[in-house]
Design an enzyme around this catalytic site. Structure first.
Site, mmCIF file in Angstrom:
data_model
loop_
_atom_site.group_PDB
_atom_site.id
_atom_site.type_symbol
_atom_site.label_atom_id
_atom_site.label_comp_id
_atom_site.label_asym_id
_atom_site.label_seq_id
_atom_site.Cartn_x
_atom_site.Cartn_y
_atom_site.Cartn_z
ATOM 1 N N CYS A 115 0.830 -1.197 0.000
ATOM 2 C CA CYS A 115 0.000 0.000 0.000
ATOM 3 C C CYS A 115 0.871 1.256 0.000
ATOM 4 C CB CYS A 115 -0.984 -0.025 1.171
ATOM 5 S SG CYS A 115 -2.337 1.167 0.950
ATOM 6 N N ASP A 172 -3.513 1.210 9.730
ATOM 7 C CA ASP A 172 -4.707 2.055 9.844
ATOM 8 C C ASP A 172 -5.154 2.089 11.283
ATOM 9 O OD1 ASP A 172 -4.850 1.224 6.803
ATOM 10 O OD2 ASP A 172 -5.958 3.085 7.170
#
Ligand code: RUB
Length: 307
Positions: free
Chosen positions: A125, A194
């Site tokens: 990512c 996250d």
């Protein structure tokens, strides 16, 4: 950007990544307070609460967003008038944003210290914090090679690959299904987060847990880079972090697959057993120490003011 514009940018993922959505939301709340011209403290408080909910609704499961909003709106009840409330919100937001920026520097240096000269580093990512560590290792003159996983469906790995290439890092883009193949030649894996649950589980882009499994199998250390506001106080009683499900159209055009269901979970949870260390601005911790970070940062049973 105003609240609606910021909310739209986060919803459409024009602004994305846990650190960026948190700091951009904090900035939008600060701007709302700074530009407020009324003198009724109750109205401003309500408006800020509404703005906090609008921002949170954009990605309701985002822990960094929730923690940022709670940090900016904390102690609102203590303000006797609108001027004091404006000053409080502006100051809370400035503190949050500057701490986030400082955290990036600290995390980058601590992470770089764990990347050896000559290493091959795998990432997935597009994480500001993981990239800070990789770029710092490169800046320190270490010769490193990076394998960047594409990160379907939105392919945020492209951003990572381009960023690293522009900085002069030797970077190779790989598809997500090639992660295990390439793990054999990888020395260390570095990812962002996250959210981090109280048991040390790390929630990050879908595919991170597969990367972690492959790393564990190959005895490749997995480093997670995350600021303390990624830790979730709502998991203190063992609750799970909810995984965001996004539009199937991000995966494929559903019209081209009549009769086919399409699932698009955008994050997954990596169990603490597969994580070697979490690098935070407060220091490098084993995943088992996540609960202590939550207590230190949020107190026992902390709940967000926007609930
Ligand atoms: C981004 C993602 C990132 C983390 C950490 O997902 O999973 O790895 O947010 O990034 P999305 P950072 O693109 O869906 O927001 O270190 O920048 O906070």
């Amino acid at each position: 950007m105003d609240i609606d514009g910021t909310a739209e940018a986060i919803r459409t993922m024009e602004v994305r990544g846990a650190a960026k959505i948190a700091t951009v939301a904090a900035g939008a709340l600060r701007d709302l307070a700074a530009g407020w011209e009324g003198d009724d403290v109750g109205t401003l408080r309500e408006e800020l609460g509404r703005a906090g909910r609008t921002l949170l609704d954009t990605r309701p499961t985002a822990v960094s967003l929730r923690n940022a909003i709670a940090a900016v709106l904390k102690d609102m009840e203590t303000c006797p008038d609108a001027t004091a409330l404006k000053e409080l919100v502006e100051s809370n937001a400035d503190v949050f944003i500057s701490r986030s920026e400082q955290a990036k520097g600290l995390i980058g240096r601590m992470c770089a210290g764990r990347i050896r000269d000559g290493s091959t580093v795998m990432t997935i990512c597009n994480s500001t914090m993981a990239i800070a560590g990789i770029l710092e290792a490169h800046r320190q003159g270490k010769s490193i090679r990076v394998l960047a996983a594409e990160s379907r469906p939105r392919r945020q790995g492209y951003i990572t690959a381009r960023t690293l290439a522009e900085a002069g890092v030797d970077v190779t883009l790989i598809v997500d299904s090639a992660v295990r193949y390439h793990m054999a030649k990888t020395d260390v894996a570095v990812v962002g987060a996250d959210a981090i649950a109280s048991n040390g589980a790390v929630i990050n882009k879908i595919g991170t847990s597969q990367l972690a499994l492959a790393a564990h199998e190959a005895r490749v250390p997995l480093i997670v880079c995350a600021e303390s506001y990624k830790f979730s106080p709502l998991t203190m009683g063992g609750e799970l972090v909810e995984i965001e499900m996004r539009d199937p159209a991000e995966v494929v055009d559903p019209g081209e697959f009549p009769g086919v269901k399409i699932s698009n979970p955008v994050f997954d949870a990596t169990p603490p057993e597969y994580i070697d260390v979490i690098v935070t601005e407060l220091g490098v911790i084993p995943p088992g120490a996540a609960y202590e970070i939550i207590v230190q940062q949020f107190g026992y049973g902390a709940l967000s003011e926007v609930e």
